[in-house]
Every structure is written in C-alpha cells, then in structure tokens.
Design an enzyme around this catalytic site. Structure first.
Site, PDB file in Angstrom:
ATOM      1  N   GLY A   1       0.817  -1.206   0.000  1.00 23.30           N
ATOM      2  CA  GLY A   1       0.000   0.000   0.000  1.00 23.30           C
ATOM      3  C   GLY A   1       0.845   1.248   0.000  1.00 23.30           C
TER       4      GLY A   1
ATOM      5  N   GLU B   1       5.303   4.600   1.580  1.00 27.11           N
ATOM      6  CA  GLU B   1       4.854   3.295   1.120  1.00 27.11           C
ATOM      7  C   GLU B   1       4.727   2.351   2.311  1.00 27.11           C
ATOM      8  OE1 GLU B   1       7.590   2.913  -2.784  1.00 27.11           O
ATOM      9  OE2 GLU B   1       8.524   3.428  -0.891  1.00 27.11           O
TER      10      GLU B   1
ATOM     11  N   ASP C   1      -9.444  10.657   9.280  1.00 21.06           N
ATOM     12  CA  ASP C   1      -9.403   9.992   7.975  1.00 21.06           C
ATOM     13  C   ASP C   1     -10.091   8.638   8.067  1.00 21.06           C
ATOM     14  OD1 ASP C   1      -8.959   9.735   5.340  1.00 21.06           O
ATOM     15  OD2 ASP C   1      -6.850   9.181   5.491  1.00 21.06           O
TER      16      ASP C   1
END
Lengths: 482, 600
Positions: free
Chosen positions: A96, A102, A221
């Site tokens: 991901g 990363e 988020d």
C-alpha cells in the site's frame, strides 16, 4: 583544520576516533531549497566584520560545512542502542501507499513475525522530520487498544551512505501485520458477510473510535481502506497520518481551537467540513463510521462525489436537504450562506431524506437457515426476510446532518443494536477463515477504490488520481486526491 | 496540547509515562559509565555541559518566544537533550547544535512547531554573537542541514521515545493533596510549579528521577525557600508518604539529597539562575558562592528583611545570613535609585536585536524619541557596558534587567557592570571570551570543592579569587598546546591581561553596523504588506545616526515581553503550557508559506 575556530568539540573526537581524513561525502542535495533563502545570501554581504571577532565570513562558512561533514562522519557510525535497523526485517511485498510513504509487508528475521513497514518519506521536507509522522508515533505509543493498530517500534535505515542522492536517515514505522483491509474485503464479492459479522465489525470499529476519542484524538481519515482486519478477525483502526490531538471544550463560551478542514477523504467527509467548519470535533469521525457502516451492506462507498460541491449534493440527495431546520447551526458554517445563495447551489433544497428507503432493504436479518442475506451487489432482495430496524436507526443517527445530533462514539457503542440478537462476537475469525488470501484495496484493485462495487463500467467513477496524489509527502494535503 | 503528560501505567509497568527505554539511571551508575565518561570526561564536566546545554536551550526558547519562555518546550527539549547524551558523548559534537535540534524537535513534539529558520537564526546568534548574520546563504543552508541532521540523530538516539513527561502536573497534584483546599501555600506552589522547568534545565534529574520524584523535590525546595517544613504542613494521612507520592521508590532521604543537590547547584552557579530561579530565593536563604562582593540583584527587595521568620530553621547559617544582610543593605541605596528612575518600562533595552528584526517595532517607535534623548546623554564609554547588558538579557528577569540596565546606562557606575559579569556565565562566554574566563575558572574550581555544603557555606571571596586564578593557570598549562581562541564554554581559556580585556571591550563597544540590506528589504516588504510598519520604517530612516539604537533597543511593550514566570498560566488551571505566542514576523512571508492552510 585545527586552525578553524568553533569546532573544538569536533576536533577532540576527530582526533580520538577518526584520525583519517574525512571522506569527501557529497552534501545532501539542496537543489530543492526554497528560494526564500536567497534573501539570506544578500544579507551576508553586509555582515559586520566588527564585534571583535578576527574570523570573518569565509571562515565560518567552511566551518559549518566542515562541522556538518564531521557530524555525518561521526553519527553515521555511532551506535544507537535503542533503535533497530530495518534490516532486522525482510521486506516481502509492497501492500500500500499511505499519506506519507509506502507500506511493505515484511517478516521479522529473528521472530518470524509478520509486520507492516510504513516508510516515512522525508525527501521534500523543509522543516525536518515531518510533524505528522511525529504525531502519529506519539499517538500510537499512547493508543494501545485491541481495535487500534499496534505500533511495534520505529526502525531506522541509513539509505545508502555511499549513494549520491540523499544522505538522510529513513524511518520505518513497524506495525503488527493485518491480513486485510475493509475496503479490499468489501470489494470482493466472494466474501459473504452475515449480519453478525457486520455487527461484530461495527462494534469493533466504534469501540476503537471511542478509545480514540477518549484519548482526545481525532482520526480525521475514517474510511474503509483505513480499517484493517487481522487474521484473527479483529478489526483495527489504522493510518493516523492525519490524526491529531484535540482539546475538549469544557467551557462552551470558550472558543474552540481551529483545525484545518482539509481532512478526511472526500467520500467520507461530513457536511460540516464540506461547509468549511474549522471548529469541528469528534463527530466528523462518527460520520465516517456511518459511511463505513452503510458500506458494509452496499459494499461500496455510498456517496462518491468527485468535488466538494458534488459531495454536498450527494449528501443532500441521500440524507435530505441541508438547511437550518434540520441543522440549526448550519448558518454558522463559513461557506453555508455563500453556497446557499448560489443559483446552481450545491445545497439543493426540498430534498427528502431517503437514506432509509435506499438502504433498509439491504439490511436483512440472516434467514432462518443461517444464510447471510446481505448481498454483495445489493440488488437482490429477499422480501421474506425482515429488515433490521435497529441497524437502520443507528445508521440514521450516525449519518445525521447535524453533528450535534450524531451520537458520540461512546453513545454509539452502547446502541441497542449491539445488544440485540444476533449479538456481536469476540471476532470475525470464522469469516476470515473463509478468505484464503490477503485482501488489500491496494493489491486487490491496483488503484484507488478501483474495481469496487457494482459500478465497474460506470464512466462516472471518480478519476484515478488518488494513487498518484497519495504519494505526496507528509505535510501536504490529502484533499488533492479529489 | 501536551497529552504526552498523561501518566500511563500500562505496558512495562512503567510509572513514568510511556517510557520505553531505560533512561533513568542512578547517579552512581552515571558517575561510573556514560558515553562521555568513556571519552574521558568526568562527571562534573559532563554535568556542567548538560547544564550549559540546558541554559542554551532556555535561551533559544526565550528568543523564539519573544522573551516569554515556554515551560513545556524548554522542559521537553532539555529532557530530550539529556537523553541524547545518555547515548552519545559530549565530545562527539557541539552541544549547542544538539540543543538547537532538541528545541526544534520539542517544538513539534509539543505541537507548537518552531520554524527551522528561526531556530537556526537564534542558534547562530547565540553561538556566534559577534557575527550577527550568516556570512552567506550557503552557511545558512549548511546550518539548517546540521540542525535537521542532528534532529534525525536525536530521534534515532532516543528511539522515538518522545512522549516526555513533565513534573509540573505532579507538583499540582501533590500540592492539591497536601493543601486539601486550604489554599494557604499558594506562593509556595507557584514557586514549585515554575521552578520545575528550571530544575529540569539545570540538573540532570530528567535522566535520573521520575517526574513525580522531581516534583516532590521541587515542592520540598520551594518549601525550603518559603520557610515551610513539608512535614509540618502535610495532612496526617500523608505524613509518612507524601514524598513517595506516585513513586514508591522515593524516600525522605532521597528528597533531602535532591534538595541539597539542587541548592548546591543553585549556590555555586549564579549563571544558572534562569527563569523563576532568579527570584526564588526571596528570603535570602542560600549564600551564593562567588557573589559575596556583589549583592544579588534579586535580593534587593525588603523581603529579606523579614529574616526573623527564618531564624527557626536550623539549616541557616546565621553568620552568613547576617553578612549577607549587610551587603544587601549597603547596596540597596545604589540599586534603589535606578529602580525608581524615570524609566519604568525600559525592559526592552536589553532585548536582542532579533526582536527588532522580528518586526516588533511599534513600541520602539512610541518610545523612539525618548531613547534618543536618553541615549545621547550616554557617553560612548557606556556603550560597552550596554552591549554586555544586552547579552545577558536572556538570563535575568526583566525585572532585574530593568534595574541593572539602567545602572549600565549610567556612566557614573562603570564598576557595577564589571562585577556583574560573574552572574551571567553563559551569556558572557558567548558574548566575549574574556568575560567567561573568570567564570570558567571559578566553576571548575568550585567543582573541586565538592565537600562544601552550601547552606553553611562561608567562602572568603578574596581568597577564593586567588585560588581561582591559580587554578585557571593550572588549567591553562594543562591545556597548553591544544589551545585555541574558542569561545566554546567548555574550555577555560587563559585569563587575559587586563589591558587586553579593555581592548576587547573597546572592540565590543564599537557601534553595531548599519541596518543591513536584508533588513531593509524585509522592512520594505513588510511595509507593502503591513501598513502599521510603514510608520516605523519611516521612523528608522530618520535616525540614521543611531543605528545601534535600532539594533539594541527593541520594542518594549510590557504585554508582549513579560517575565517568563508571570506570563504563565494561572496556577489553578490544569493546563500546563501557555498557548504558543504569535509567530515572530522576522521575514516577510511569501504567499506559498502562509500558514493559512497549514496542517493543524
């Protein structure tokens, strides 16, 4: 060298442990320095030679540079007893790409434990170590909870001390590895979830969120891709790249501190953020939890706007018009009056709330034979099986337009739905056992939210920008995704 | 806010917040083995460097916050600093760079991030006080790289163990338990609360004791200074365990040891009297070594006259106390005149040039013509003293600064400022190598007199002076050869003959340079942006004959620069840290760095 002033500390050590001449290591690439520093250079020409120092400009310049080289020489080879090198882990694959780096799957070389390595990108940082990453480490250190992703440690790696480009340390956050993320799981039509699975996962989600809010932290988020599920079937909140501690407003007269409203992935963004509120609180995460809950049945994000205006229109269409009747404080929102006055307003009036209408028929109890009735494509409905109205009520509350009417995570955790049959289990391990391979949004779809839900052929799908823009370094804004 | 201060008792059974790694070590272990020890540094040397680093952090923070200070920031930064030097030797690097990196990191850690350029600017100005500006852009960039590089090194060294606990909340908790709502020891609680930061700075306790223990010691020390005995005021149910509050390993003896150790440091190092420590000794209970000739400026108040209350304390050496009283009263005449002089709000005089650069020029404008008239009457010889005072600004409360500054400006008292040198060791060492000598020598010498107990200390100042110079000579001989004219505080340079000293002073007294191109640019830009500055710019341009005015007489609005301990939050609130001050407006901000959308 010894004639240079100001480096006494260095000289002592360099004579002791580094007798050989300093290797001419290239300085870190500074081409990306912001131009504002040019101002300093002009300043230099006016540098006073007075003040009684015999050494003047040129000397100090060499001095600082030399000092830097000395530091690099010394500290690159110093021992750090408390931090592990990333070489203790064996990178297996990339799984991901987070906000600031990363993510790799890796195995600990000594224990064999599977971990996720999240690389902190620092290339474009002007202000040293990114504060977002620092916050994430700090918060995760404090948030030890079953339903919150577990930060094991922070590792460092010296990126090629011989390489010419960057001469900086890279840091990795080491997390306990989770097999799946919810977005990947939901996008896989082979995964059949019964009501008890959904309820268990929602219970975990809300419990984790409650822990977060009790620790005075906003996640900012919430989305299915940031909800991980371990092999044991325990759901964990992840990605605290946008999270921040908040201050509880004890005195209602005291103004709330303002935060940036450019948070939360657009599809999961609550109306108050879309209307520019900066004094928001925990309820923004509750909205996200509501979106995720609905997604459990629809198997795709319920409102997929591609702009803020579109998102608001979608919200109005699903949850009813946004106006002072349903949300008295909406007039206080910075953008409300401007938006409502627009001719082609993003706040269409006269829309009824059709959330129940659209979703209720999906929220079925499991049929008598125990077969899950939730349909991965949300099309077929079995009219013989009754709908779960308690689930519907909770969802209605979570997705209330007025943030003050949304329940807190604490209230939601005690919702009656979680105490009715089928009661949530400890985990969804049985569901996980049916899924042989890891389901990650990244690996499954190879792109942001790609291949999810039933709109495979829909040209109106949100464009595929997110992956690229997700690669932006920390400190920049996520809403460029849209 | 600093939710990091929460006490977490889970994982590892750790009682000190989430402290992942074993930072706390016993003194005897530290004395035997640290990285610095392996590099041949004695415990005293290392401790002194730690203290200097702490004071350096304090200074940077003071400058970054426009003289306000920030308890959380300096406390966390010095804790990080001390942790760093549990891992690395002081000989590996210049501790001042590490201190700056710690401040930079602690700013982010405390959620009040400081801009890299400001940190680097202040680091440079404190490090090279003779060279106000970066000689070139490359130097600035290199210095930035040094700080960011060291920040990474700090993070690696402390292994991201950045949830730093601070003792302040424990002070309040303990006193809440002790007071039981009586609210009679308010002053003492205040003292203890404010000194908690300074204790972290001038001791190495942050890597020796838990925050709860430090808080206990702070309370005990504050009680000592306020002529209170903890044992007498604690409620009966706490009688035998108030000191092991939240930390069962503490003992009464340990608290006494800590108190003695602190008072020892306090008495020996007037230079470390930072922040609240300047005014802590209201009752004049500690005889400051090396200050016998010069009465401490903070003891001028009539509070010390109330000595009768302290007579019942067995620890007080009455003789010393009497002697001290005398000096105070002798000096009080001297001091009182300037204090009550016509310039009650002259604190800003001592502030740094930066403050001016930071665009806080409105107040200067207001008082501009006042400066003019006053300064023109000052002879050029007072310029030297003037500058010295300016360097000390960060170490003394503005209150005392005010007094002293007025004394400096008075050309009839040139001797006064000379003796005052001893009181600001760090400042003087960074301002000119000459002034630091005596202090350096003295310090090391004092370190050798480990047996002295402060509270009964009766040093003979003259003999001490002699010893000191002898020792300094010894040091010089020892270090001969490898010697260089470095103003690094650690190396005691040989004492200079008096003529040279004068010479240097003269050099110092040279008026600082004209406004630089850069400053002009800044102001021009500011002008276009900010209408209120335009008037100031105009004002500056019409007094070109006194450029040093502009550089050394920054603004003085008492609201903006107030003593650090008084601007702090009210004691009753559980919020530890004052809100971060508005960011300094040093440079005109470009559109793309406006904080509007900054991720908060």
């Amino acid at each position: 060298m010894s004639s240079q002033p100001y480096t006494a500390g260095l000289h002592q050590s360099s004579t002791q442990s580094h007798r050989q001449a300093a290797p001419k290591r290239p300085l870190p690439n500074r081409a990306d320095e912001p131009p504002k520093r040019a101002l300093i250079g002009q300043n230099g020409q006016n540098t006073p030679s007075g003040g009684g120092t015999p050494n003047s400009t040129g000397n100090a310049e060499v001095d600082v540079k030399q000092q830097l080289l000395n530091y690099q020489k010394i500290f690159d080879h110093a021992s750090y007893p408390f931090i592990n090198d990333v070489s203790a882990y064996e990178k297996l694959s990339k799984i991901g790409q987070g906000t600031f780096g990363e993510v790799f799957k890796a195995r600990c070389k000594t224990t064999g434990r599977m971990v996720a390595l999240k690389k902190i990108l620092m290339e474009n940082e002007k202000e040293g170590f990114p504060i977002t990453a620092l916050r994430e480490v700090k918060m995760l250190e404090q948030l030890k909870h079953q339903n919150i992703t577990d930060l094991i440690e922070v590792c460092s790696a010296k990126t090629g001390s011989t390489s010419t480009s960057k001469d900086r340390t890279t840091f990795y956050l080491v997390f306990a590895f989770c097999e799946h993320d919810l977005a990947g799981l939901l996008s896989n039509p082979k995964v059949r979830m019964s009501l008890v699975h959904i309820k268990t996962m929602m219970k975990h989600l809300i419990t984790g969120l409650n822990k977060l809010h009790r620790s005075k932290i906003l996640h900012r988020d919430m989305k299915a891709a940031n909800v991980l599920i371990s092999k044991e079937g325990v759901l964990k909140l992840a990605d605290f790249g946008l999270a921040r501690p908040f201050v509880q407003r004890e005195n209602p007269n005291h103004p709330r501190p303002l935060y940036t409203n450019r948070v939360v992935t657009l599809w999961y963004r609550p109306p108050e953020l879309l209307l520019g509120d900066r004094a928001y609180g925990t309820k923004i995460d509750v909205w996200g939890a509501g979106c995720i809950m609905a997604e459990m049945w629809t198997r795709q994000p319920i409102m997929q706007g591609d702009t803020e205006q579109k998102q608001l229109t979608l919200i109005s269409a699903l949850c009813g018009s946004i106006n002072p009747e349903v949300w008295p404080n909406c007039v206080k929102m910075p953008l409300y009056s401007a938006m409502a006055a627009e001719p082609n307003s993003a706040l269409p009036q006269g829309k009824g709330r059709c959330l129940k209408l659209k979703i209720r028929h999906l929220m079925k109890f499991d049929s008598a034979d125990g077969k899950p009735q939730s349909d991965p494509y949300g099309k077929k409905t079995n009219d013989q099986v009754p709908s779960d109205d308690d689930a519907m009520n909770l969802l209605e509350n979570l997705l209330a337009i007025d943030p003050d009417r949304r329940p807190t995570a604490d209230e939601a955790e005690d919702d009656i739905w979680f105490y009715k049959d089928p009661v949530p289990r400890a985990n969804v391990g049985d569901l996980m056992d049916t899924i042989p391979t890891s389901q990650f949004e990244y690996t499954v779809g190879k792109g942001a939210h790609a291949g999810r839900g039933r709109h495979h052929n829909n040209p109106q799908r949100p464009h595929q920008a997110p992956r690229q823009s997700n690669a932006i370094p920390a400190g920049q804004y996520r809403d460029t995704i849209f | 806010m600093s939710f990091s201060n929460k006490l977490i008792t889970e994982k590892n059974g750790s009682r000190y917040g989430r402290m992942i790694h074993p930072w706390l070590r016993r003194k005897q272990d530290i004395m035997v083995d640290t990285p610095s020890r392996r590099d041949g540094m004695s415990y005293e040397e290392e401790l002194f460097k730690r203290q200097q680093g702490g004071v350096f952090i304090f200074d940077i923070v003071l400058h970054l916050t426009l003289g306000k200070g920030e308890h959380g920031l300096s406390g966390v930064a010095s804790t990080l600093f001390n942790r760093f030097f549990n891992v690395h030797s002081f000989k590996m690097c210049d501790f001042r760079d590490v201190a700056a990196a710690c401040v930079f990191l602690a700013g982010k850690n405390e959620d009040s991030p400081k801009k890299l350029k400001y940190v680097v600017n202040h680091l440079w100005q404190l490090k090279y006080p003779h060279q106000k500006h970066f000689p070139s852009e490359q130097t600035f960039v290199d210095q930035c790289t040094v700080v960011t590089y060291l920040e990474e090194v700090v993070l690696r060294s402390i292994s991201f163990d950045i949830n730093v606990d601070l003792p302040h909340q424990y002070v309040l908790k303990l006193m809440r338990d002790v007071e039981k709502g009586r609210n009679v020891y308010k002053e003492m609680v205040k003292t203890a609360y404010y000194m908690a930061t300074d204790v972290l700075i001038i001791t190495d306790w942050s890597v020796r004791y838990t925050c709860a223990s430090i808080a206990t010691a702070c309370v005990n020390i504050a009680a000592y200074f306020h002529n209170i005995k903890m044992d007498e005021i604690v409620p009966p149910e706490l009688a035998n365990h108030w000191f092991c509050f939240q930390d069962e390993s503490m003992t009464r003896a340990e608290v006494e040891v800590m108190t003695t150790e602190f008072l020892d440091i306090f008495a020996r190092n007037p230079a470390f009297h930072i922040g609240s420590l300047k005014k802590i000794d209201v009752n004049g209970k500690v005889k400051i070594v090396g200050r016998a000739k010069t009465p401490p400026p903070q003891a001028t108040t009539s509070l010390s006259a109330s000595g009768s209350s302290s007579s019942n304390l067995k620890k007080i050496d009455y003789e010393a106390y009497k002697g001290r009283q005398k000096t105070i009263s002798a000096s009080s005449g001297n001091e009182s005149t300037p204090t009550t002089s016509t310039r009650p709000s002259f604190l800003p005089d001592v502030k740094n040039q930066k403050v001016v650069e930071q665009g806080l020029m409105e107040a200067q404008k207001q008082r501009g013509h006042y400066h003019n008239s006053n300064h023109s009457s000052t002879s050029s010889s007072s310029n030297g003293s003037y500058q010295n005072g300016y360097h000390k600004s960060s170490h003394h409360s503005h209150h005392s600064d005010m007094k002293r500054q007025t004394a400096y400006e008075d050309p009839t008292q040139p001797k006064k400022m000379r003796t005052d040198y001893h009181q600001s060791f760090v400042a003087s060492s960074s301002s000119s190598s000459t002034t630091s000598i005596s202090e350096n020598g003295r310090y090391v010498q004092q370190q050798q007199q480990q047996t002295t107990t402060i509270m009964t200390t009766q040093q003979q100042p003259p003999s001490q002076q002699r010893e000191e110079s002898a020792y300094a000579r010894q040091v010089r001989l020892l270090k001969a050869g490898a010697q260089q004219p470095v103003p690094l505080m650690s190396l005691p340079p040989p004492p200079l003959p008096p003529q040279q000293l004068q010479h240097l002073q003269q050099m110092q007294s040279q008026p600082p340079p004209q406004q630089s191109e850069y400053q002009k640019m800044c102001m021009a830009l500011d002008k276009t942006r900010n209408q209120q500055y335009s008037a100031v710019n105009h004002h500056n341009s019409i007094i070109p004959t006194h450029p040093h005015h502009h550089l050394h007489h920054p603004m003085s609005s008492t609201q903006q620069i107030s003593p650090p301990d008084e601007s702090s939050p009210p004691l009753t609130s559980m919020i530890l840290l004052p809100p971060p001050p508005p960011p300094p407006v040093l440079m005109p901000r470009r559109v793309d760095e406006i904080e509007d959308g900054e991720l908060v």
